[in-house]
Scaffold this motif. Structure first.
Motif, PDB file in Angstrom:
ATOM      1  N   SER A  35      -5.544  -2.662  11.060  1.00 50.85           N
ATOM      2  CA  SER A  35      -5.158  -3.227   9.769  1.00 50.85           C
ATOM      3  C   SER A  35      -3.858  -2.594   9.267  1.00 50.85           C
ATOM      4  N   GLU A  36      -3.622  -1.343   9.611  1.00 51.30           N
ATOM      5  CA  GLU A  36      -2.337  -0.728   9.239  1.00 51.30           C
ATOM      6  C   GLU A  36      -1.198  -1.409   9.991  1.00 51.30           C
ATOM      7  N   ALA A  37      -1.409  -1.733  11.254  1.00 50.86           N
ATOM      8  CA  ALA A  37      -0.385  -2.435  12.029  1.00 50.86           C
ATOM      9  C   ALA A  37      -0.146  -3.833  11.449  1.00 50.86           C
ATOM     10  N   ALA A  38      -1.212  -4.502  11.001  1.00 53.03           N
ATOM     11  CA  ALA A  38      -1.059  -5.817  10.368  1.00 53.03           C
ATOM     12  C   ALA A  38      -0.251  -5.683   9.077  1.00 53.03           C
ATOM     13  N   LEU A  39      -0.500  -4.623   8.319  1.00 56.88           N
ATOM     14  CA  LEU A  39       0.256  -4.390   7.092  1.00 56.88           C
ATOM     15  C   LEU A  39       1.736  -4.189   7.415  1.00 56.88           C
ATOM     16  N   ARG A  40       2.030  -3.433   8.447  1.00 57.02           N
ATOM     17  CA  ARG A  40       3.430  -3.228   8.847  1.00 57.02           C
ATOM     18  C   ARG A  40       4.086  -4.562   9.232  1.00 57.02           C
ATOM     19  N   TYR A  41       3.338  -5.410   9.904  1.00 55.33           N
ATOM     20  CA  TYR A  41       3.821  -6.733  10.295  1.00 55.33           C
ATOM     21  C   TYR A  41       4.144  -7.562   9.046  1.00 55.33           C
ATOM     22  N   VAL A  42       3.247  -7.524   8.078  1.00 60.92           N
ATOM     23  CA  VAL A  42       3.447  -8.287   6.839  1.00 60.92           C
ATOM     24  C   VAL A  42       4.634  -7.747   6.054  1.00 60.92           C
ATOM     25  N   VAL A  43       4.825  -6.444   6.045  1.00 54.93           N
ATOM     26  CA  VAL A  43       5.960  -5.859   5.332  1.00 54.93           C
ATOM     27  C   VAL A  43       7.268  -6.423   5.899  1.00 54.93           C
ATOM     28  N   LYS A  44       7.370  -6.510   7.212  1.00 57.70           N
ATOM     29  CA  LYS A  44       8.574  -7.092   7.828  1.00 57.70           C
ATOM     30  C   LYS A  44       8.726  -8.552   7.415  1.00 57.70           C
ATOM     31  N   MET A  45       7.636  -9.280   7.432  1.00 60.12           N
ATOM     32  CA  MET A  45       7.653 -10.691   7.060  1.00 60.12           C
ATOM     33  C   MET A  45       8.045 -10.845   5.586  1.00 60.12           C
ATOM     34  N   ALA A  46       7.498 -10.006   4.722  1.00 62.84           N
ATOM     35  CA  ALA A  46       7.770 -10.089   3.292  1.00 62.84           C
ATOM     36  C   ALA A  46       9.224  -9.755   2.973  1.00 62.84           C
ATOM     37  N   ARG A  47       9.814  -8.872   3.738  1.00 67.66           N
ATOM     38  CA  ARG A  47      11.224  -8.537   3.515  1.00 67.66           C
ATOM     39  C   ARG A  47      12.102  -9.774   3.736  1.00 67.66           C
ATOM     40  N   ASP A  48      11.732 -10.603   4.687  1.00 69.15           N
ATOM     41  CA  ASP A  48      12.505 -11.815   4.980  1.00 69.15           C
ATOM     42  C   ASP A  48      12.301 -12.906   3.933  1.00 69.15           C
ATOM     43  N   THR A  49      11.144 -12.912   3.287  1.00 67.93           N
ATOM     44  CA  THR A  49      10.830 -13.997   2.358  1.00 67.93           C
ATOM     45  C   THR A  49      10.766 -13.543   0.898  1.00 67.93           C
ATOM     46  N   ALA A  50      10.942 -12.256   0.643  1.00 67.37           N
ATOM     47  CA  ALA A  50      10.847 -11.688  -0.706  1.00 67.37           C
ATOM     48  C   ALA A  50       9.479 -11.949  -1.338  1.00 67.37           C
ATOM     49  N   ALA A  51       8.450 -11.978  -0.526  1.00 63.65           N
ATOM     50  CA  ALA A  51       7.093 -12.209  -1.021  1.00 63.65           C
ATOM     51  C   ALA A  51       6.502 -10.926  -1.584  1.00 63.65           C
ATOM     52  N   GLU A  52       5.580 -11.094  -2.520  1.00 64.28           N
ATOM     53  CA  GLU A  52       4.802  -9.969  -3.023  1.00 64.28           C
ATOM     54  C   GLU A  52       3.672  -9.707  -2.035  1.00 64.28           C
ATOM     55  N   VAL A  53       3.427  -8.452  -1.733  1.00 65.09           N
ATOM     56  CA  VAL A  53       2.355  -8.078  -0.813  1.00 65.09           C
ATOM     57  C   VAL A  53       1.201  -7.515  -1.640  1.00 65.09           C
ATOM     58  N   ILE A  54       0.030  -8.099  -1.449  1.00 62.48           N
ATOM     59  CA  ILE A  54      -1.160  -7.618  -2.144  1.00 62.48           C
ATOM     60  C   ILE A  54      -2.071  -6.992  -1.099  1.00 62.48           C
ATOM     61  N   VAL A  55      -2.243  -5.684  -1.187  1.00 62.46           N
ATOM     62  CA  VAL A  55      -3.074  -4.946  -0.242  1.00 62.46           C
ATOM     63  C   VAL A  55      -4.463  -4.806  -0.861  1.00 62.46           C
ATOM     64  N   LEU A  56      -5.470  -5.229  -0.106  1.00 63.46           N
ATOM     65  CA  LEU A  56      -6.844  -5.211  -0.606  1.00 63.46           C
ATOM     66  C   LEU A  56      -7.727  -4.380   0.310  1.00 63.46           C
ATOM     67  N   HIS A  57      -8.528  -3.518  -0.308  1.00 65.24           N
ATOM     68  CA  HIS A  57      -9.565  -2.817   0.448  1.00 65.24           C
ATOM     69  C   HIS A  57     -10.897  -3.097  -0.227  1.00 65.24           C
ATOM     70  N   VAL A  58     -11.895  -3.440   0.583  1.00 60.20           N
ATOM     71  CA  VAL A  58     -13.230  -3.707   0.062  1.00 60.20           C
ATOM     72  C   VAL A  58     -14.166  -2.595   0.501  1.00 60.20           C
ATOM     73  N   ASN A  59     -14.781  -1.945  -0.486  1.00 57.38           N
ATOM     74  CA  ASN A  59     -15.815  -0.952  -0.187  1.00 57.38           C
ATOM     75  C   ASN A  59     -17.126  -1.703  -0.093  1.00 57.38           C
ATOM     76  N   GLU A  60     -17.622  -1.815   1.115  1.00 61.20           N
ATOM     77  CA  GLU A  60     -18.887  -2.526   1.298  1.00 61.20           C
ATOM     78  C   GLU A  60     -20.034  -1.601   0.914  1.00 61.20           C
ATOM     79  N   PRO A  61     -21.107  -2.194   0.392  1.00 70.04           N
ATOM     80  CA  PRO A  61     -22.253  -1.362   0.014  1.00 70.04           C
ATOM     81  C   PRO A  61     -22.839  -0.664   1.239  1.00 70.04           C
TER      82      PRO A  61
END
Length: 163
Positions: free
Chosen positions: A17-43
Motif C-alpha cells: 500500500s505504501e508503493a501504491a501511495l507512491r504511485y498515486v503521488v506521481k500521478m497526482a503531481r501530473d494532474t494536480a489532484a488532491e490525495v486522500i489517504v485512508l486507513h481503516v482500523n478493523e475491529p
C-alpha cells in the motif's frame, strides 16, 4: 485522458500500500489532484475477546489506533506539497473505503491488492473485490507483485503492466 480531482488511497501499512501511495503521488503531481489517504482500523476479531479480559480487548484496540496514527503521520512526507488529507476510520475495510469515497467525493480509488487466491481469499475475503463491486467511482487496483517485485533481478520495467 481523464483528469482526477480527488484520489482516495486506502493504506494498510504494508509495503504494497505504501508503493501504491507512491504511485498515486506521481500521478497526482501530473494532474494536480488532491490525495486522500485512508486507513481503516478493523475491529479485533470477536474470538480474541473470549481469551482476553474486556479491559485488555479495549486496551489492545486503542493501542492499535495510536500506532496507526503514528504510521499515518510518517506517510505525510511522501505527499510533500500536494494537497492532501489523512483520514482514519474504524470498521470493516471495504465498507469504510466505500463510505469514505462517497463522503470526500473521490473521482478515483487506488488500492494495492495482495493477490490472494484460493482458501486464503475465501477465509480473508477481498477488500479490493468489495470496493470494485460497489464503488461509484472508478477503481484502480495495483497488484502487489507489480508494485514490489519479489524476485531478485526482476524490476517493474521487466514486467507487463497489469493495472
Amino acid at each position: 485522458m481523464l483528469e482526477f480531482k480527488r484520489i482516495l488511497v486506502p493504506v494498510d501499512f504494508s509495503r504494497y500500500s505504501e508503493a501504491a501511495l507512491r504511485y498515486v503521488v506521481k500521478m497526482a503531481r501530473d494532474t494536480a489532484a488532491e490525495v486522500i489517504v485512508l486507513h481503516v482500523n478493523e475491529p479485533i476479531l470477536p474470538s480474541t475477546a473470549y481469551v482476553t479480559p474486556l479491559g485488555g480487548y479495549a486496551e489492545g484496540y486503542f493501542s492499535e489506533v495510536e500506532s496507526a496514527r503514528k504510521v499515518m503521520s510518517g506517510l505525510e512526507p511522501l505527499l510533500g506539497d500536494l494537497p492532501h488529507r489523512m483520514i482514519m476510520r474504524g470498521g470493516l475495510a471495504g465498507d469504510e473505503i466505500l463510505a469514505s469515497a462517497q463522503e470526500v467525493g473521490a473521482d478515483l480509488i487506488v488500492l494495492a491488492t495482495h493477490g490472494r487466491s484460493g482458501l486464503s481469499r475465501l477465509l480473508m475475503g477481498s477488500v479490493a473485490e468489495t470496493v470494485m463491486r460497489h464503488a461509484d467511482a472508478p477503481v484502480m487496483t495495483l497488484r502487489a507483485a507489480w508494485l514490489v517485485p519479489e524476485q531478485p533481478g526482476v524490476t517493474r520495467a521487466s514486467r507487463t503492466e497489469r493495472v
